[in-house]
Design a protein around this motif. Structure first.
Motif, PDB file in Angstrom:
ATOM      1  N   GLY A  64       0.804  -1.216   0.000  1.00 28.22           N
ATOM      2  CA  GLY A  64       0.000   0.000   0.000  1.00 28.22           C
ATOM      3  C   GLY A  64       0.837   1.266   0.000  1.00 28.22           C
ATOM      4  N   ALA A  65       2.071   1.158   0.514  1.00 27.37           N
ATOM      5  CA  ALA A  65       2.984   2.300   0.533  1.00 27.37           C
ATOM      6  C   ALA A  65       3.833   2.387  -0.732  1.00 27.37           C
ATOM      7  CB  ALA A  65       3.897   2.219   1.759  1.00 27.37           C
ATOM      8  N   GLY A  66       3.591   1.485  -1.679  1.00 30.24           N
ATOM      9  CA  GLY A  66       4.301   1.542  -2.948  1.00 30.24           C
ATOM     10  C   GLY A  66       5.471   0.594  -3.081  1.00 30.24           C
ATOM     11  N   CYS A  67       5.733  -0.232  -2.068  1.00 32.95           N
ATOM     12  CA  CYS A  67       6.835  -1.197  -2.162  1.00 32.95           C
ATOM     13  C   CYS A  67       6.456  -2.348  -3.092  1.00 32.95           C
ATOM     14  CB  CYS A  67       7.177  -1.757  -0.783  1.00 32.95           C
ATOM     15  SG  CYS A  67       7.801  -0.540   0.390  1.00 32.95           S
ATOM     16  N   ARG A  68       7.457  -2.924  -3.698  1.00 26.84           N
ATOM     17  CA  ARG A  68       7.275  -4.121  -4.526  1.00 26.84           C
ATOM     18  C   ARG A  68       7.593  -5.323  -3.641  1.00 26.84           C
ATOM     19  NH1 ARG A  68      11.407  -2.621  -9.051  1.00 26.84           N
ATOM     20  NH2 ARG A  68      12.339  -1.582  -7.246  1.00 26.84           N
ATOM     21  N   VAL A  69       6.550  -6.021  -3.239  1.00 29.29           N
ATOM     22  CA  VAL A  69       6.664  -7.020  -2.184  1.00 29.29           C
ATOM     23  C   VAL A  69       6.544  -8.427  -2.756  1.00 29.29           C
ATOM     24  CG1 VAL A  69       5.731  -7.834   0.002  1.00 29.29           C
ATOM     25  CG2 VAL A  69       5.606  -5.400  -0.567  1.00 29.29           C
ATOM     26  N   THR A  70       7.447  -9.295  -2.314  1.00 26.88           N
ATOM     27  CA  THR A  70       7.345 -10.735  -2.575  1.00 26.88           C
ATOM     28  C   THR A  70       7.304 -11.445  -1.237  1.00 26.88           C
ATOM     29  OG1 THR A  70       8.551 -10.610  -4.674  1.00 26.88           O
ATOM     30  CG2 THR A  70       8.440 -12.767  -3.597  1.00 26.88           C
ATOM     31  N   GLY A  71       6.272 -12.245  -1.018  1.00 31.68           N
ATOM     32  CA  GLY A  71       6.135 -12.996   0.218  1.00 31.68           C
ATOM     33  C   GLY A  71       6.411 -14.466   0.001  1.00 31.68           C
ATOM     34  N   LEU A  72       7.088 -15.083   0.959  1.00 31.43           N
ATOM     35  CA  LEU A  72       7.369 -16.522   0.924  1.00 31.43           C
ATOM     36  C   LEU A  72       6.705 -17.181   2.117  1.00 31.43           C
ATOM     37  CD1 LEU A  72      11.248 -16.507   0.284  1.00 31.43           C
ATOM     38  CD2 LEU A  72       9.413 -16.254  -1.408  1.00 31.43           C
ATOM     39  N   ASP A  73       6.067 -18.341   1.901  1.00 31.27           N
ATOM     40  CA  ASP A  73       5.472 -19.060   3.021  1.00 31.27           C
ATOM     41  C   ASP A  73       5.407 -20.547   2.692  1.00 31.27           C
ATOM     42  OD1 ASP A  73       3.705 -17.852   5.576  1.00 31.27           O
ATOM     43  OD2 ASP A  73       3.343 -19.954   5.104  1.00 31.27           O
ATOM     44  N   VAL A  74       5.599 -21.378   3.739  1.00 29.12           N
ATOM     45  CA  VAL A  74       5.566 -22.837   3.550  1.00 29.12           C
ATOM     46  C   VAL A  74       4.144 -23.364   3.488  1.00 29.12           C
ATOM     47  CG1 VAL A  74       7.791 -23.211   4.656  1.00 29.12           C
ATOM     48  CG2 VAL A  74       5.709 -23.264   6.044  1.00 29.12           C
ATOM     49  N   SER A  75       3.151 -22.563   3.869  1.00 26.12           N
ATOM     50  CA  SER A  75       1.756 -23.011   3.928  1.00 26.12           C
ATOM     51  C   SER A  75       1.009 -22.624   2.659  1.00 26.12           C
ATOM     52  CB  SER A  75       1.055 -22.401   5.141  1.00 26.12           C
ATOM     53  OG  SER A  75      -0.343 -22.541   5.046  1.00 26.12           O
ATOM     54  N   SER A  76       0.493 -23.602   1.942  1.00 29.79           N
ATOM     55  CA  SER A  76      -0.286 -23.313   0.738  1.00 29.79           C
ATOM     56  C   SER A  76      -1.581 -22.587   1.074  1.00 29.79           C
ATOM     57  CB  SER A  76      -0.589 -24.620  -0.014  1.00 29.79           C
ATOM     58  OG  SER A  76      -1.350 -25.502   0.791  1.00 29.79           O
ATOM     59  N   VAL A  77      -2.145 -22.887   2.252  1.00 28.24           N
ATOM     60  CA  VAL A  77      -3.372 -22.201   2.673  1.00 28.24           C
ATOM     61  C   VAL A  77      -3.092 -20.722   2.905  1.00 28.24           C
ATOM     62  CG1 VAL A  77      -5.078 -22.019   4.523  1.00 28.24           C
ATOM     63  CG2 VAL A  77      -4.436 -24.266   3.649  1.00 28.24           C
ATOM     64  N   MET A  78      -1.998 -20.415   3.599  1.00 35.02           N
ATOM     65  CA  MET A  78      -1.641 -19.023   3.830  1.00 35.02           C
ATOM     66  C   MET A  78      -1.366 -18.290   2.521  1.00 35.02           C
ATOM     67  SD  MET A  78      -1.873 -18.267   6.996  1.00 35.02           S
ATOM     68  CE  MET A  78      -1.515 -18.602   8.716  1.00 35.02           C
ATOM     69  N   ILE A  79      -0.704 -18.935   1.599  1.00 34.57           N
ATOM     70  CA  ILE A  79      -0.422 -18.311   0.304  1.00 34.57           C
ATOM     71  C   ILE A  79      -1.718 -17.967  -0.420  1.00 34.57           C
ATOM     72  CG2 ILE A  79       0.486 -18.770  -2.018  1.00 34.57           C
ATOM     73  CD1 ILE A  79       2.668 -17.998  -0.077  1.00 34.57           C
ATOM     74  N   SER A  80      -2.686 -18.879  -0.406  1.00 38.17           N
ATOM     75  CA  SER A  80      -3.970 -18.622  -1.067  1.00 38.17           C
ATOM     76  C   SER A  80      -4.690 -17.436  -0.439  1.00 38.17           C
ATOM     77  CB  SER A  80      -4.858 -19.870  -0.998  1.00 38.17           C
ATOM     78  OG  SER A  80      -4.289 -20.935  -1.723  1.00 38.17           O
ATOM     79  N   ILE A  81      -4.684 -17.373   0.897  1.00 36.78           N
ATOM     80  CA  ILE A  81      -5.326 -16.252   1.588  1.00 36.78           C
ATOM     81  C   ILE A  81      -4.620 -14.945   1.249  1.00 36.78           C
ATOM     82  CG2 ILE A  81      -5.812 -15.242   3.849  1.00 36.78           C
ATOM     83  CD1 ILE A  81      -6.075 -18.120   4.925  1.00 36.78           C
ATOM     84  N   ALA A  82      -3.286 -14.974   1.268  1.00 35.17           N
ATOM     85  CA  ALA A  82      -2.516 -13.752   1.005  1.00 35.17           C
ATOM     86  C   ALA A  82      -2.743 -13.245  -0.419  1.00 35.17           C
ATOM     87  CB  ALA A  82      -1.036 -14.021   1.244  1.00 35.17           C
ATOM     88  N   ARG A  83      -2.784 -14.142  -1.382  1.00 35.96           N
ATOM     89  CA  ARG A  83      -2.996 -13.710  -2.769  1.00 35.96           C
ATOM     90  C   ARG A  83      -4.355 -13.037  -2.932  1.00 35.96           C
ATOM     91  NH1 ARG A  83      -0.546 -19.258  -5.454  1.00 35.96           N
ATOM     92  NH2 ARG A  83       1.655 -18.567  -5.512  1.00 35.96           N
ATOM     93  N   GLU A  84      -5.340 -13.515  -2.201  1.00 32.66           N
ATOM     94  CA  GLU A  84      -6.675 -12.911  -2.268  1.00 32.66           C
ATOM     95  C   GLU A  84      -6.712 -11.571  -1.545  1.00 32.66           C
ATOM     96  OE1 GLU A  84     -11.285 -13.906  -0.912  1.00 32.66           O
ATOM     97  OE2 GLU A  84      -9.787 -15.519  -1.012  1.00 32.66           O
ATOM     98  N   GLN A  85      -6.029 -11.490  -0.390  1.00 33.31           N
ATOM     99  CA  GLN A  85      -6.099 -10.281   0.431  1.00 33.31           C
ATOM    100  C   GLN A  85      -5.173  -9.167  -0.036  1.00 33.31           C
ATOM    101  OE1 GLN A  85      -7.695 -11.603   4.759  1.00 33.31           O
ATOM    102  NE2 GLN A  85      -5.457 -11.575   4.580  1.00 33.31           N
TER     103      GLN A  85
END
Length: 208
Positions: A64-85
């Motif tokens: 939201g502040a303009g950063c180009r963010v890449t997130g890493l996580d071992v949980s496929s469920v968390m990744i799905s939630i994050a991509r939606e949010q």
């Protein structure tokens, strides 16, 4: 009654899902860490978020502040939630121990609680890799629960896990040994959902 076997990070967070954000997703020290980081970073900074979880509040605030963010996580469920949010960030389903990055390409790395289920030797190795991935002058922003514990059996949101961490001075030593300079530290007590207070430690370090 047969005792439940401890679960690994992927299994744990697949099971917890969005409940993690409700119970632990907004500790004040993380808000402090993100605010501090944004005050230090250039516009459109590249930020790597290790253990990105649901994407909130960290990736959401940074993107939201303009950063180009890449997130890493071992949980496929968390990744799905994050991509939606947080559609403005990129999320990769992976273990940071297996993921690779070119050197000197990230302005900052966020590591908010990802090492608590990682062996100490692996944590030290990952810190050395993160230091190489940072640009000169880039920042590591790390939050953890400091304690002298390795493979300690505990219960986390109803699931048996094994907890590993470092005392604060030893963790600072590991960060320095990785090639970074500690800029500041801050700690406070957080009262989670179950009411058991725990110390949260923020360490900010820079690659010279």
């Amino acid at each position: 009654m047969e005792q439940q076997q401890p679960v690994g990070a992927a299994e744990l967070f697949d099971a917890i899902g969005a409940r993690y954000e409700d119970a632990f997703g907004r500790p004040p020290v993380v808000a402090r860490a993100v605010g501090e980081l944004l005050s230090l970073l250039p516009a459109a900074a590249r930020v790597l978020d290790i253990g990105s979880g649901t994407g909130r509040p960290v990736a959401h605030a940074l993107a939201g502040a303009g950063c180009r963010v890449t997130g890493l996580d071992v949980s496929s469920v968390m990744i799905s939630i994050a991509r939606e949010q947080v559609p403005d960030a990129e999320f990769v389903h992976t273990d940071v121990r297996d993921w690779t990055s070119p050197p000197e390409c990230w302005d900052a790395v966020c590591a908010y609680f990802p090492f608590l289920q990682m062996p100490r030797a692996d944590t030290a190795k990952v810190l050395r890799r993160l230091a190489r991935w940072l640009v000169p002058g880039g920042y590591l922003s790390l939050v953890t629960v400091p304690m002298d514990a390795e493979d300690l059996p505990v219960e986390f949101l109803g699931h048996p896990v094994r907890l590993t961490s470092f005392p604060a001075p030893e963790l600072e030593d590991k960060i320095v040994a990785a090639g970074l300079r500690v800029v500041s530290t801050y700690s406070e007590i957080f009262e989670p959902e179950d009411g058991r207070g725990e110390e949260h430690l923020l360490i900010t370090a820079v690659r010279p």
